[in-house]
Design a protein around this motif. Structure first.
Motif, PDB file in Angstrom:
ATOM      1  N   ARG A  33       0.837  -1.201   0.000  1.00  0.00           N
ATOM      2  CA  ARG A  33       0.000   0.000   0.000  1.00  0.00           C
ATOM      3  C   ARG A  33       0.869   1.247   0.000  1.00  0.00           C
ATOM      4  N   ALA A  34       1.919   1.228   0.784  1.00  0.00           N
ATOM      5  CA  ALA A  34       2.808   2.390   0.858  1.00  0.00           C
ATOM      6  C   ALA A  34       3.438   2.657  -0.506  1.00  0.00           C
ATOM      7  N   ILE A  35       3.882   1.594  -1.172  1.00  0.00           N
ATOM      8  CA  ILE A  35       4.492   1.758  -2.485  1.00  0.00           C
ATOM      9  C   ILE A  35       3.458   2.253  -3.495  1.00  0.00           C
ATOM     10  N   ALA A  36       2.281   1.634  -3.465  1.00  0.00           N
ATOM     11  CA  ALA A  36       1.266   1.964  -4.469  1.00  0.00           C
ATOM     12  C   ALA A  36       0.778   3.401  -4.322  1.00  0.00           C
ATOM     13  N   THR A  37       0.644   3.876  -3.076  1.00  0.00           N
ATOM     14  CA  THR A  37       0.136   5.238  -2.897  1.00  0.00           C
ATOM     15  C   THR A  37       1.210   6.271  -3.174  1.00  0.00           C
ATOM     16  N   ALA A  38       2.462   5.827  -3.256  1.00  0.00           N
ATOM     17  CA  ALA A  38       3.536   6.749  -3.639  1.00  0.00           C
ATOM     18  C   ALA A  38       3.435   7.131  -5.117  1.00  0.00           C
ATOM     19  N   ALA A  39       2.583   6.440  -5.868  1.00  0.00           N
ATOM     20  CA  ALA A  39       2.406   6.776  -7.281  1.00  0.00           C
ATOM     21  C   ALA A  39       1.591   8.053  -7.465  1.00  0.00           C
ATOM     22  N   PHE A  40       0.886   8.467  -6.415  1.00  0.00           N
ATOM     23  CA  PHE A  40       0.134   9.718  -6.522  1.00  0.00           C
ATOM     24  C   PHE A  40       1.087  10.893  -6.345  1.00  0.00           C
ATOM     25  N   VAL A  41       0.825  11.947  -7.096  1.00  0.00           N
ATOM     26  CA  VAL A  41       1.601  13.170  -6.867  1.00  0.00           C
ATOM     27  C   VAL A  41       1.309  13.690  -5.462  1.00  0.00           C
ATOM     28  N   LEU A 101     -16.099   8.094  -9.428  1.00  0.00           N
ATOM     29  CA  LEU A 101     -15.648   6.702  -9.460  1.00  0.00           C
ATOM     30  C   LEU A 101     -14.140   6.626  -9.696  1.00  0.00           C
ATOM     31  N   ASP A 102     -13.630   7.480 -10.565  1.00  0.00           N
ATOM     32  CA  ASP A 102     -12.197   7.485 -10.853  1.00  0.00           C
ATOM     33  C   ASP A 102     -11.384   7.620  -9.563  1.00  0.00           C
ATOM     34  N   VAL A 103     -11.796   8.548  -8.698  1.00  0.00           N
ATOM     35  CA  VAL A 103     -11.064   8.755  -7.444  1.00  0.00           C
ATOM     36  C   VAL A 103     -11.156   7.506  -6.564  1.00  0.00           C
ATOM     37  N   MET A 104     -12.352   6.948  -6.463  1.00  0.00           N
ATOM     38  CA  MET A 104     -12.519   5.758  -5.620  1.00  0.00           C
ATOM     39  C   MET A 104     -11.714   4.583  -6.171  1.00  0.00           C
ATOM     40  N   LEU A 105     -11.737   4.388  -7.488  1.00  0.00           N
ATOM     41  CA  LEU A 105     -10.994   3.271  -8.067  1.00  0.00           C
ATOM     42  C   LEU A 105      -9.487   3.496  -7.988  1.00  0.00           C
ATOM     43  N   ALA A 106      -9.073   4.754  -7.935  1.00  0.00           N
ATOM     44  CA  ALA A 106      -7.640   5.022  -7.774  1.00  0.00           C
ATOM     45  C   ALA A 106      -7.177   4.565  -6.396  1.00  0.00           C
ATOM     46  N   LEU A 107      -8.061   4.655  -5.410  1.00  0.00           N
ATOM     47  CA  LEU A 107      -7.675   4.356  -4.030  1.00  0.00           C
ATOM     48  C   LEU A 107      -7.944   2.923  -3.597  1.00  0.00           C
ATOM     49  N   LEU A 108      -9.058   2.358  -4.069  1.00  0.00           N
ATOM     50  CA  LEU A 108      -9.465   1.076  -3.505  1.00  0.00           C
ATOM     51  C   LEU A 108      -8.409  -0.026  -3.654  1.00  0.00           C
ATOM     52  N   PRO A 109      -7.961  -0.356  -4.861  1.00  0.00           N
ATOM     53  CA  PRO A 109      -7.007  -1.466  -4.958  1.00  0.00           C
ATOM     54  C   PRO A 109      -5.668  -1.143  -4.296  1.00  0.00           C
ATOM     55  N   SER A 143      -5.205   0.650  -1.670  1.00  0.00           N
ATOM     56  CA  SER A 143      -5.360   0.543  -0.227  1.00  0.00           C
ATOM     57  C   SER A 143      -5.561  -0.899   0.232  1.00  0.00           C
ATOM     58  N   ALA A 144      -6.133  -1.708  -0.658  1.00  0.00           N
ATOM     59  CA  ALA A 144      -6.462  -3.077  -0.265  1.00  0.00           C
ATOM     60  C   ALA A 144      -5.267  -4.017  -0.382  1.00  0.00           C
ATOM     61  N   THR A 145      -4.684  -4.067  -1.574  1.00  0.00           N
ATOM     62  CA  THR A 145      -3.613  -5.036  -1.811  1.00  0.00           C
ATOM     63  C   THR A 145      -2.344  -4.380  -2.332  1.00  0.00           C
ATOM     64  N   GLY A 146      -2.387  -3.083  -2.537  1.00  0.00           N
ATOM     65  CA  GLY A 146      -1.220  -2.414  -3.093  1.00  0.00           C
ATOM     66  C   GLY A 146      -1.130  -2.542  -4.602  1.00  0.00           C
ATOM     67  N   GLN A 147      -2.189  -2.947  -5.252  1.00  0.00           N
ATOM     68  CA  GLN A 147      -2.199  -2.979  -6.708  1.00  0.00           C
ATOM     69  C   GLN A 147      -2.639  -1.633  -7.249  1.00  0.00           C
ATOM     70  N   ALA A 148      -2.074  -1.245  -8.395  1.00  0.00           N
ATOM     71  CA  ALA A 148      -2.537  -0.012  -9.029  1.00  0.00           C
ATOM     72  C   ALA A 148      -3.979  -0.181  -9.487  1.00  0.00           C
ATOM     73  N   VAL A 149      -4.314  -1.408  -9.857  1.00  0.00           N
ATOM     74  CA  VAL A 149      -5.657  -1.695 -10.343  1.00  0.00           C
ATOM     75  C   VAL A 149      -5.868  -3.189 -10.186  1.00  0.00           C
ATOM     76  N   THR A 150      -7.088  -3.615  -9.939  1.00  0.00           N
ATOM     77  CA  THR A 150      -7.333  -5.058  -9.908  1.00  0.00           C
ATOM     78  C   THR A 150      -7.364  -5.574 -11.342  1.00  0.00           C
TER      79      THR A 150
END
Lengths: 246, 468, 226
Positions: free
Chosen positions: B40-48, B253-261, B263-270
Motif C-alpha cells: 500500500r505504501a508503495i502503491a500510494t507513492a504513485a500519486f503526486v 468513481l475514478d477517485v474511488m478506483l484510484a484508491l481502492l485497490p 489501499s487493499a492489496t497495493g495494486q494499481a488496479v485489480t
C-alpha cells in the motif's frame, strides 16, 4: 529568557519523578526559567479513553485553569514530557468540553493550545546546547502513537537525542499495547503487542529503548522486566539529561 | 464497597485469547498485514499528492451520503431504463426473500456467488439452502472456507488463516483425498470444479463495489475473474448492494478506483474492473437475460442519522485491518461477525444488534493508536468512533464503574487531594484512585507485567521542598 | 414512478433515509473539505516513454505478453505464437473470435488453417470449450497496462473470459495515459458490460502466493496495432 511552566503529568508525579527533574534541567540548560504549573493535576485522558466524558471534563477543567494561571503569571509556554498528554490538551480538550456542553471552556482550551508543547517539540525551538560529539550510545527510539498520528512529531525526538550525541534508531511505528485501560481489559492482547515491539527491538540488536511517553515506557519496561529481557529503558528527558551531564 | 469486575469482555476476551494461542495464525496474519501494508505504501507513492486524493475521496463520500436518496433514485431509474429490475430492501429478510422469489420463479436449483460481505450480513446462503438450492462460493478464498465450513478471517484474503496443507485438507473433502499441497495444483483443482458450477448455475449473485448513479452501472472489482463469470454466464444475475455504495458519476468513481485497490492489496488496479448496466442487449451472445439490483438498508439509515454516519463512507478496502496492531494479534474471527478489524469494531454494534447482542464490547478491542485513521483512504476517523462507542457504552456501564470514575475525578480535580493521592499506595492505586484500583480486573496487569514502582516522594512534593 | 420491474416501496425506503439525514448532527468530528466540482483528474507521478512504451512495460510486469503489429506479417506472427501457446493437445487449436471489427481480418485466414478449428460464437458453453479467445478492444491505459473490452462491440462477454488464453488486438492510438482518462469519458448509454482487463487472472488466496488463471484466462496476449 523564556519562562516555561512544566506540566509534570500524573505518571511523572506518581511513578517517575526523575523524568520531571530531568525535563526541568534540560530546559534550564537552554536558558529557560522553569517553574511548575502548580495548580494543575491531570489532563483527564484516562477517563476520556474509557468513554467517561463527564469525569474527564471535571479533571481537565482544573488543569485548564492551572495552565491559564501559569500563563498569566508570566509563562511563555507550557512544556509537557509526554506525547499523549500533549495530545489530550491540544487535540481533544476542545472536543471534550463541547461534548459536555462547556462551550466557554472549549474556547479557552483552543486559546491556550498553541502555548502547549511536547518536550522534544519545544526543544526544537530552543537555541541548541552545543551539539555533543557522539557519546557512543545507541538507543532504539519507540515512537508513541499520539506523537506520530495526532501531533505529527516524528523527527523531533530523534533530533533531540542526536543533538546530545545519542544515536537514536526509530523502531517500527507500532503501538506498544498500553491504550489506558485496554492494558487490563484485554491484557493478553496488550502483552502480545508489547512483546512484538520488544522482540523486534531485541532482534535488531537494541540494548535500550527510549520513548517520549511515560505510559509506553511503563508498558514496555514492566513487560521486559517480567520476561527478564536484557533491555534498559529511559524516558527521552532522562536520556538527554544524562548525556548533557557527562 | 462492593467490587465488581470492570465491565467488559468475557466473550471477546475468550476469543482473543484463543486466537493468541494459535501461533501459526499469528504468523499468517502478521505476514499478510505487513505484505499488504508495504505494498500500500508503495502503491500510494504513485500519486503526486496522496493526501489530496484522500481528501477528495472523503469529500466525495460525504457528498454522496448527504444526497443519498436522490442518487439512489437516479441510479434505480437508470437500471430500470437499461432493462434491469430493482428491489428496495429495507431489511435483511426483504433482501433474502426477494432473491428466493426470483429463484422460485426461475425454478433455480443452483446458484454461484462472487464475494459479497453484504450477503453474509443478511445470511443469504442459509436462506437459499433451506429452499433446497445449492449455493457455491466462487472466490477461491471464499470457496475454501465454504468447504471448510468457516467464516472469513480477513476482508481481502478470507482463508489466510489456513496454510497450503490446511487448504489441501479442506479441499480433499471435495476431491476425495488426492490433492497435493502445491498452490498451483490446488488452484487448478478449484478452477475445474468451479468452472463446472458456473456453466450449470441458474443464478449468479454478486455484490457491488460501486454503483454509478449517472449511468445506472454496477461496478465490480476482482482479480480472479469469478465476479465476471458469476455476472456473465448464468442466465440471471442478482447484484446485492448496500445502499451507501453509490457514487454520483464517473469522475467520482475514478477517485474511488484510484484508491481502492492500492489501499487493499497495493495494486494499481485489480485485474478486472467490470461495469454492468442492465441485462444483455439484443444480439449479444451471452450475458444474463435478467439483471436484478437489490438495494439493502439493514440498519444503514439508522447509522446515517447518528454520530457514526461517516462509517457509511467505508469502501471495504481492508487497509485498517492491515495496520491495526490489535487485528494482527487476533485475526478476523475474534470480532465475532462478518466485519473485522477497526471497521468491524465500529460497524458491528451498529448493524448486528440482533445477531450479536453484546457487540458493544468490540469498542474495547482497540488501543486507540490511530493507525486505522491514518490508513483509511476515505479518512474515516475510526478511532474517534471507537471512543464515541465507549461513551455510549459508559452510559450503560455498571454504576460501580461510573461511580469509581467520578470518585477519581473528584479527587483529581482538586490540587490538595490530588497531591495527597500521590503519596500513598502502590503505583496503580496512585494513578487510578482506590475505587478504580480495587476493581479486580486491574490486577490483570501483573499477570504479564511487573508492577511499576511507586515514587518514594512524589514529584510535586520533591519540587516544593526544593529538589532540582 | 414505479415500474413493473420494481419491487418494494421506493418512497418509504428513501423517506427513511431523508428523515435520518435531517435528524442527524450533520457534522463530522474532523471537518470535511468541501467537494471540488468538477473533480480534478487524479495526478500520478510521471513515467518515462511514450504511451505505448509505458503500456508495454506495465503489462509485461504483470505477466502479459505485448507484441507490436505493424502489418499483416507481424499480425500473423503474433496470432501464430498465441495459437502455439494455447494449444493444449495434438488436436486442432479451438479458437473463438468476438464480433470486434479488428477480428474480422483474421476470420478467413484462420478458417483456412488445418490446425485451427474456429468455433461459432453462439453461447457461453461453446466459448468455454475454446483454447484461445480473440477480441478487439475499445481502448487501453498506459499507466496500468490495461485494455478495455466492450460487450456492445464484442457481441458479448465471454470470449475474453472463458478460454484459458486471451489475445486482444489493441489500436495503439487508443491508449490513454491514466484510468481516469477512460472513466471520465464514460457516458450513457452504457453497454451491458464493459471490462477493464489488466493482465491474466490472479489469486493470492493461498498463502498470498500468486496463482494465475484460477477463473479468468491464465495468459493475456496483446497485439498492439501500430
Amino acid at each position: 529568557m523564556t519562562n516555561v511552566a512544566l506540566f509534570p503529568t500524573c505518571i511523572v508525579d506518581a511513578v517517575t519523578p526523575a523524568v520531571g527533574f530531568a525535563t526541568a534541567r534540560v530546559l534550564t540548560r537552554r536558558g529557560c526559567e522553569v517553574s511548575v504549573a502548580e495548580r494543575t493535576t491531570c489532563c483527564g485522558q484516562p477517563a476520556w479513553n474509557a468513554g467517561q466524558a463527564a469525569a474527564a471534563a471535571t479533571v481537565a477543567r482544573t488543569t485548564l485553569r492551572g495552565f491559564e494561571e501559569a500563563l498569566s503569571h508570566g509563562a511563555d509556554a507550557i512544556v509537557v514530557p509526554a506525547g499523549s498528554c500533549t495530545t489530550m490538551v491540544r487535540v481533544f480538550w476542545a472536543e471534550l468540553f463541547e461534548l459536555v456542553g462547556e462551550h466557554d471552556a472549549a474556547r479557552r482550551a483552543r486559546l491556550i493550545a498553541s502555548k502547549v508543547y511536547e518536550l522534544s517539540e519545544f526543544l526544537r525551538t530552543c537555541e541548541p546546547v552545543e551539539t555533543q560529539p557522539p557519546v557512543g550510545e545507541q538507543v532504539r527510539y519507540h515512537p508513541s502513537c499520539h506523537m506520530l498520528r495526532e501531533l505529527g512529531l516524528r523527527d523531533e525526538p530523534i533530533a533531540a537525542l542526536r543533538g546530545c550525541g545519542i544515536d537514536a534508531d526509530p523502531g517500527p511505528e507500532r503501538c506498544c499495547g498500553f491504550g489506558g485501560l485496554f492494558s487490563v481489559k484485554l491484557p493478553e492482547v496488550s502483552v502480545a503487542m508489547a512483546d512484538e515491539v520488544l522482540d523486534d527491538a531485541v532482534a535488531d540488536g537494541a540494548t535500550e529503548i527510549v520513548t517520549a511517553d511515560g505510559s509506553c515506557l511503563m508498558q514496555l519496561a514492566t513487560r521486559a522486566e517480567k520476561r527478564g529481557l536484557p533491555l534498559k529503558f529511559r524516558h527521552l528527558a532522562v536520556a538527554i539529561d544524562d548525556a548533557e551531564q557527562r | 464497597m462492593t467490587t465488581q469486575p470492570i465491565a467488559i469482555t468475557p466473550r471477546l476476551r475468550a476469543r482473543t485469547t484463543a486466537a493468541l494461542g494459535d501461533e501459526r495464525l499469528g504468523r499468517a496474519l502478521s505476514n499478510a498485514a505487513d505484505t499488504f501494508e508495504q505494498r500500500r505504501a508503495i502503491a500510494t507513492a504513485a500519486f503526486v499528492d496522496h493526501d489530496q486524493v484522500r481528501n477528495h475521496a472523503r469529500s466525495i463520500r460525504a457528498d454522496v451520503l448527504s444526497r443519498l436518496p436522490d442518487l439512489l433514485e437516479e441510479f434505480a431509474d437508470r437500471v430500470i431504463a437499461a432493462g434491469g429490475h430493482v428491489c428496495w430492501a429495507p431489511t435483511a429478510s426483504d433482501a433474502t426473500n426477494y432473491v428466493r422469489d426470483v429463484a422460485r420463479r426461475r425454478g433455480a436449483k443452483r446458484v454461484v456467488k462472487g464475494k459479497s460481505m453484504l450477503s453474509e450480513e443478511i445470511a443469504l446462503n442459509p436462506a437459499l439452502e433451506a429452499d433446497g438450492i445449492e449455493v457455491t462460493e466462487t472466490d477461491l478464498g471464499e470457496w475454501i472456507i465454504q468447504v471448510a465450513n468457516e467464516t472469513p478471517s480477513h476482508i481481502i484474503v478470507p482463508a489466510i488463516h489456513r496454510d497450503r496443507g490446511q487448504i489441501r485438507d479442506a479441499l480433499n473433502k471435495v476431491a476425495g483425498g488426492d490433492l497435493t499441497d502445491v498452490p498451483e495444483e490446488l488452484a487448478a483443482f478449484a478452477r475445474a470444479q468451479l468452472r463446472a458450477k458456473f456453466l450449470e448455475a441458474d443464478i449468479g449473485i454478486t455484490g457491488v463495489n460501486f454503483g454509478v448513479a449517472s449511468t445506472g452501472s454496477c461496478v465490480l472489482v476482482t482479480n480472479e475473474g469469478n465476479g465476471r463469470l458469476t455476472s456473465s454466464v448464468p442466465p440471471v444475475h442478482i447484484a446485492l448492494m448496500g445502499m451507501e455504495r453509490v457514487v454520483a458519476d464517473w469522475d467520482q468513481l475514478d477517485v474511488m478506483l484510484a484508491l481502492l485497490p492500492r489501499s487493499a492489496t497495493g495494486q494499481a488496479v485489480t485485474t478486472y474492473v467490470s461495469a454492468m448496466t442492465g441485462p444483455r442487449k439484443d444480439g449479444e451472445r451471452d450475458g444474463p437475460d435478467e439483471f436484478h439490483l437489490v438495494i439493502v438498508d439493514n440498519g444503514r439509515s439508522a447509522v446515517a442519522g447518528s454520530e457514526f454516519a461517516e462509517m457509511l463512507s467505508c469502501i471495504r478496502c481492508g487497509a485498517c485491518l492491515n495496520v491495526c496492531p490489535v487485528y494482527r494479534q487476533i485475526g478476523g474471527h475474534a470480532y465475532g461477525w462478518v466485519y473485522s478489524g477497526p471497521m468491524g469494531a465500529v460497524l458491528t454494534p451498529l448493524l448486528a444488534q440482533r445477531e450479536y447482542t453484546t457487540a458493544n464490547e468490540l469498542a474495547n478491542a482497540s488501543s486507540l493508536c490511530g493507525a486505522c485513521w491514518e490508513a483509511c483512504p476515505v479518512g474515516i476517523p475510526l478511532q474517534d468512533m471507537l471512543l464515541a462507542q465507549r461513551r455510549r457504552n459508559a452510559a450503560d456501564v455498571r454504576p460501580t464503574e461510573e461511580a469509581a470514575w467520578n470518585a477519581w475525578a473528584a479527587t483529581w480535580s482538586r490540587t490538595g487531594t490530588y497531591w495527597a493521592s500521590l503519596r500513598t499506595g502502590n503505583a496503580v492505586q496512585r494513578l487510578l484512585g482506590d475505587n478504580l484500583a480495587r476493581l479486580p480486573g486491574v490486577g490483570r496487569w501483573t499477570d504479564g507485567r511487573a508492577l511499576p514502582p511507586a515514587a518514594e516522594v512524589s514529584f510535586r512534593d520533591a519540587w516544593r521542598r526544593g529538589d532540582r | 414512478m414505479t415500474s413493473v420491474r420494481e419491487t418494494g416501496d421506493r418512497a418509504a425506503f428513501l423517506s427513511t433515509i431523508r428523515r435520518a439525514i435531517a435528524a442527524s448532527h450533520g457534522q463530522f468530528t474532523r471537518p470535511v473539505e468541501p467537494l471540488v466540482s468538477p473533480l480534478p483528474l487524479v495526478e500520478y507521478v510521471a513515467e518515462h516513454g511514450t504511451l505505448a512504451e509505458q503500456f508495454t512495460t506495465a503489462l509485461t510486469l504483470l505477466g502479459g505478453v505485448v507484441r507490436r503489429v505493424v502489418d499483416g506479417t507481424t499480425l500473423a506472427a503474433v496470432v501464430d505464437d498465441a495459437l502455439g501457446f494455447a494449444r493444449r493437445d495434438d488436436e486442432r487449436v479451438r479458437v473463438v473470435l468476438s464480433d470486434d471489427p479488428d477480428c474480422d481480418r483474421l476470420r478467413s485466414w484462420l478458417a483456412q488453417r488445418d490446425d485451427v478449428e474456429v468455433l461459432d460464437y453462439d453461447n457461453a458453453a461453446t466459448v468455454a470449450t475454446a483454447d484461445l479467445g480473440i477480441t478487439g478492444a475499445r481502448g487501453a491505459v498506459a499507466l496500468t497496462g490495461s485494455v478495455v473490452v466492450d460487450a456492445a462491440f464484442a457481441g458479448g462477454r465471454t470470449v475474453s473470459l472463458l478460454p484459458p488464453v486471451h489475445l486482444v488486438l489493441v489500436d495503439a492510438a487508443s491508449i490513454v495515459a491514466a484510468p481516469g482518462d477512460l472513466w471520465r469519458a464514460m457516458r450513457a448509454p452504457m453497454p451491458s458490460n464493459l471490462v477493464q482487463i489488466t493482465g491474466p487472472s490472479r489469486s493470492a488466496d493461498i498463502e498470498l502466493i500468486i496463482t494465475l488463471g484460477v477463473h479468468g484466462p491464465r495468459a493475456l496476449w496483446v497485439g498492439l496495432l501500430t
